[in-house]
Write an enzyme that holds these catalytic residues in place. Structure first.
Site, PDB file in Angstrom:
ATOM      1  N   LYS A 121       0.827  -1.208   0.000  1.00 34.56           N
ATOM      2  CA  LYS A 121       0.000   0.000   0.000  1.00 34.56           C
ATOM      3  C   LYS A 121       0.861   1.258   0.000  1.00 34.56           C
ATOM      4  O   LYS A 121       0.655   2.169  -0.805  1.00 34.56           O
ATOM      5  CB  LYS A 121      -0.921   0.018   1.219  1.00 34.56           C
ATOM      6  CG  LYS A 121      -1.911   1.182   1.230  1.00 34.56           C
ATOM      7  CD  LYS A 121      -2.331   1.574   2.624  1.00 34.56           C
ATOM      8  CE  LYS A 121      -1.261   2.402   3.304  1.00 34.56           C
ATOM      9  NZ  LYS A 121      -1.696   2.950   4.610  1.00 34.56           N
ATOM     10  N   ASP A 139      -6.273   1.001   0.905  1.00 32.94           N
ATOM     11  CA  ASP A 139      -6.272   1.040   2.366  1.00 32.94           C
ATOM     12  C   ASP A 139      -7.664   0.641   2.854  1.00 32.94           C
ATOM     13  O   ASP A 139      -8.488   0.161   2.068  1.00 32.94           O
ATOM     14  CB  ASP A 139      -5.868   2.424   2.874  1.00 32.94           C
ATOM     15  CG  ASP A 139      -6.892   3.497   2.556  1.00 32.94           C
ATOM     16  OD1 ASP A 139      -7.884   3.197   1.846  1.00 32.94           O
ATOM     17  OD2 ASP A 139      -6.724   4.633   3.014  1.00 32.94           O
TER      18      ASP A 139
END
Length: 215
Positions: A121, A139
């Site tokens: 991420k 996320d």
């Protein structure tokens, strides 16, 4: 509505209503954004932004942070979540930038993921925000919103990322991440989504299913 049509509707709405979507983390260099993103894991951007001015001033370059002690970094971030791990990660990240990358933040996600404290991420955030790479960072907000709307049926972050990557055109992917994260942060919230304020509810799978059940 099929998946392609849904992506077209969502893209059109966000393009018209959230044209300036961008990260809410404050930064002035790619290195400082990397620090901020590492600190933002399981912490709000607002809290991170409260601390980063002092951190950036103290560590303007990777070499400055690479030479810092754990105690020094910890004192600056101790009110942020998981300060022990993050202090170690920040120092290790800076040391690797200096030793392996000439103090430059790499642009490729695979290289970014070799840095301490940088997962997929975080790597995708840096690659998309700094280098405009056609990647989408997933996320908790992006994961939730994508599944609620119907952009993905994925039950893992990897599957949701794959679906979003296939659904959004390459040139839109960096911005699409911010569309979804900001929508999730301020409208499609986890506990009480503000469906009455939502401009895309007429295409949202969860909203349509819930309202059909109430009829």
């Amino acid at each position: 509505m099929n998946g392609k049509d849904l992506y077209c509707k969502i893209t059109d709405w966000f393009s018209r209503n959230m044209e300036a979507a961008e990260t809410e983390l404050h930064y002035d260099t790619p290195f400082h954004l990397l620090i901020a993103v590492i600190l933002s894991a399981q912490c709000t951007d607002k809290r991170v932004n409260m601390h980063t001015p002092v951190i950036f001033a103290r560590f303007p370059q990777p070499s400055d942070l690479a030479e810092a002690s754990f105690e020094e970094v910890y004192e600056l971030i101790k009110s942020i979540s998981f300060p022990n791990n993050k202090a170690r990660h920040l120092i290790g990240m800076a040391q690797k930038l200096v030793s392996d990358f000439g103090s430059e933040v790499p642009s490729e996600t695979a290289l970014l993921e070799t840095l301490p404290g940088v997962g997929r991420k975080t790597a995708n955030v840096i690659a998309s925000v700094v280098y405009d790479k056609p990647v989408i960072a997933v996320d908790t907000h992006v994961f939730r919103v994508a599944r609620r709307i119907g952009l993905s049926d994925g039950t893992t972050v990897e599957k949701v990322e794959k679906d979003l990557t296939e659904g959004f055109a390459p040139e839109l992917r960096p911005k699409a991440h911010h569309w979804l994260i900001l929508h999730g942060r301020y409208v499609c919230t986890a506990r009480k989504p503000k469906c009455g304020e939502c401009g895309i509810r007429e295409w949202c799978r969860e909203y349509l299913e819930n309202n059909t059940m109430l009829r």
